[in-house]
Design an enzyme around this catalytic site. Structure first.
Site, PDB file in Angstrom:
ATOM      1  N   LYS A 275       0.869  -1.191   0.000  1.00 31.72           N
ATOM      2  CA  LYS A 275       0.000   0.000   0.000  1.00 31.72           C
ATOM      3  C   LYS A 275       0.892   1.222   0.000  1.00 31.72           C
ATOM      4  O   LYS A 275       2.022   1.171   0.478  1.00 31.72           O
ATOM      5  CB  LYS A 275      -0.869   0.024   1.255  1.00 31.72           C
ATOM      6  CG  LYS A 275      -2.135   0.828   1.095  1.00 31.72           C
ATOM      7  CD  LYS A 275      -3.240  -0.034   0.493  1.00 31.72           C
ATOM      8  CE  LYS A 275      -4.468   0.744   0.167  1.00 31.72           C
ATOM      9  NZ  LYS A 275      -5.583  -0.167  -0.162  1.00 31.72           N
TER      10      LYS A 275
ATOM     11  N   ASP B 113      -6.880   4.167  -4.642  1.00 34.04           N
ATOM     12  CA  ASP B 113      -7.589   4.004  -3.366  1.00 34.04           C
ATOM     13  C   ASP B 113      -8.265   5.355  -3.141  1.00 34.04           C
ATOM     14  O   ASP B 113      -8.464   6.111  -4.112  1.00 34.04           O
ATOM     15  CB  ASP B 113      -6.605   3.616  -2.250  1.00 34.04           C
ATOM     16  CG  ASP B 113      -7.290   3.061  -1.004  1.00 34.04           C
ATOM     17  OD1 ASP B 113      -7.654   1.883  -0.999  1.00 34.04           O
ATOM     18  OD2 ASP B 113      -7.502   3.826  -0.031  1.00 34.04           O
TER      19      ASP B 113
HETATM   20  N1  GLU Z   1      -7.373   0.078  -3.045  1.00 33.20           N
HETATM   21  C1  GLU Z   1      -8.067  -1.138  -3.349  1.00 33.20           C
HETATM   22  C2  GLU Z   1      -8.086  -2.036  -2.131  1.00 33.20           C
HETATM   23  O1  GLU Z   1      -8.165  -1.554  -1.024  1.00 33.20           O
HETATM   24  C3  GLU Z   1      -7.563  -1.804  -4.615  1.00 33.20           C
HETATM   25  C4  GLU Z   1      -6.116  -2.107  -4.661  1.00 33.20           C
HETATM   26  C5  GLU Z   1      -5.610  -2.591  -6.015  1.00 33.20           C
HETATM   27  O2  GLU Z   1      -6.382  -2.667  -6.947  1.00 33.20           O
HETATM   28  O3  GLU Z   1      -4.410  -2.901  -6.099  1.00 33.20           O
HETATM   29  O4  GLU Z   1      -8.078  -3.237  -2.205  1.00 33.20           O
END
Ligand code: GLU
Length: 443
Positions: free
Chosen positions: A127, A167
């Site tokens: 992340k 996100d």
């Molecule tokens: N931000 C999204 C999540 O919390 C998607 C992350 C992604 O697609 O890599 O899973």
């Protein structure tokens, strides 16, 4: 709780002072995992598997300097938490919000390990993001910020190393600016980011995926309990991408959605939203109070949606938005299901109340995995240089959500047939990562 649980969590608290969200996320997982490994895989304790899984493989923190429209220098902090690569390249979104700090990103990266494992796709956990606030910024400011952010990040990521996505605060526009800068710096058109536009390497259904996936999961939960979504009243928090597509899919499954919200307040429409009404909410640019000028409805300034009577509550906004009192109110009003479109939207105290009441509870790491699942499918399409049809991606998304549901049932059903989806998701997500880490040796 066992003495190992106590020493392990004390260690996490001591190593991560001032990181309450990260500690909360780790505790939520190990409360289920420690009893499981004490019964089934004691050797993992000596192999320090939990100590390893709760320590990021790498944390990158960097300065992001950019010029605003008045040519003033602005400085933000950027991060990428590369949490775990046992199952595949680090994978997880980027969040741009003034609330971003290392605790928030470590909690999100930690959750991502289990979520990504549950999808069944070869994805590690990561992340990133920045404390940059996109609200009120011009397109040019967003572009300059994204370019500066990528000018540092590009050296740490790659299509087989770490694949960021969106996100909160990062959508297709930001992914475009980030991708353009990566391509310029590396001279390489590659699937290094997901959530791209469909004409330049993106997957169909990616914008819809988290909201649609949430409803596929909830539909399956109701089916498992010989029930359906027809005629059910749903409260949703949030008014972003996840909330919007969750509401759209809920409508198409015959449910009635009566709230959407943002951090300023909640729209309560007792007649229920329609697609047209939801599109209007989208056009309001955060000014939700305007809605009542066009449609008969109430706008509740400063209020969350959890006080309105519903059958199903879908928190789709942000972490810790549903507290103990909210959970008690929902249950007292007859709510039979809480399913999380956001990451960790329920506080630890709220979860205790929900589990005690034995209503249906779908944790975010299972129920909102649709977004990253379609990101995984985007990576597959990029690798083979193809683009799959909307129907094909949607069908695969549905199947993945149903499989995640069934994994939760497999690991979460007790001898009386009661399903604890949180426990099922935690253990189901963990076993695969633990196997891979064990196979890959002490690294
Ligand atoms: N931000 C999204 C999540 O919390 C998607 C992350 C992604 O697609 O890599 O899973």
């Amino acid at each position: 709780m066992s003495s190992y649980f106590k020493t392990f969590t004390a260690g996490v608290e001591q190593r991560n002072p001032h990181q309450p969200e990260f500690i909360q996320a780790v505790k939520e997982v190990v409360e289920d995992i420690i009893p499981y490994i004490e019964e089934h895989a004691k050797e993992l304790i000596d192999q320090k598997l939990l100590e390893r899984i709760s320590e990021p493989e790498r944390v990158i923190s960097f300065r992001v300097t950019w010029l605003d429209d008045k040519n003033r220098v602005q400085v933000n902090r950027g991060y990428r938490v590369q949490m775990n690569s046992a199952l595949g390249p680090y994978k997880g979104g980027l969040r741009f919000s003034p609330t971003v700090n290392l605790s928030i990103l470590k909690f999100l990266a930690f959750e991502q390990i289990f979520k990504n494992s549950l999808t069944g796709l070869p994805l590690g956990g990561g992340k990133g993001g920045s404390d940059f606030d996109p609200k009120g910024k011009s397109d040019n400011e967003i572009m300059r910020f994204c370019q500066s952010f990528m000018t540092e990040l590009f050296r740490h990521i790659g299509s087989e190393t770490d694949v960021p996505a969106g996100d909160i605060g990062v959508g297709e526009r930001e992914i475009g600016f980030l991708f353009g800068q990566y391509k310029r710096l590396q001279n390489n058109f590659t699937g290094v980011l997901t959530g791209k536009g469909p004409s330049w390497g993106g997957s169909y259904i990616r914008p819809e995926a988290t909201g649609f996936g949430l409803l596929y999961f909830v539909e399956r939960m109701f089916y498992e309990n010989q029930n359906s979504l027809k005629g059910k009243v749903i409260t949703i928090s949030g008014a972003g991408n996840v909330a919007y597509y969750a509401a759209i899919k809920a409508l198409s499954l015959g449910a009635k959605v009566i709230t959407v919200s943002n951090s300023n307040g909640t729209i309560y429409d007792e007649n229920g939203f329609t697609v047209e009404k939801l599109d209007y909410v989208n056009s309001l640019n955060r000014n939700l109070a305007e809605y009542t000028k066009r449609y008969p409805a109430e706008y509740h300034e400063g209020k969350k949606p959890w006080g309105f009577k519903c059958d199903i509550a879908l928190p789709c906004a942000t972490q810790n938005e549903l507290d103990e009192q909210d959970a008690k109110t929902l249950i007292a009003n007859g709510c039979m299901c809480i399913a999380e479109g956001a990451n960790m939207p329920s506080t630890a105290e709220a979860i205790k109340v929900i589990l005690k009441a034995k209503i249906l509870y779908a944790p975010g790491k299972a129920a909102n995995a649709g977004g990253v699942a379609v990101s995984g499918l985007e990576m597959s399409q990029n690798r083979i240089g193809q683009q799959w049809s909307t129907d094909k991606v949607d069908a695969r998304l549905k199947k993945i959500m149903h499989d995640i549901h069934d994994t939760c049932v497999h690991y979460g059903k007790d001898s009386n047939g009661v399903i604890n989806y949180l426990k099922g998701a935690n253990i189901g997500g963990f076993v695969k990562v633990a196997d891979a880490m064990r196979a890959q040796g002490v690294v």
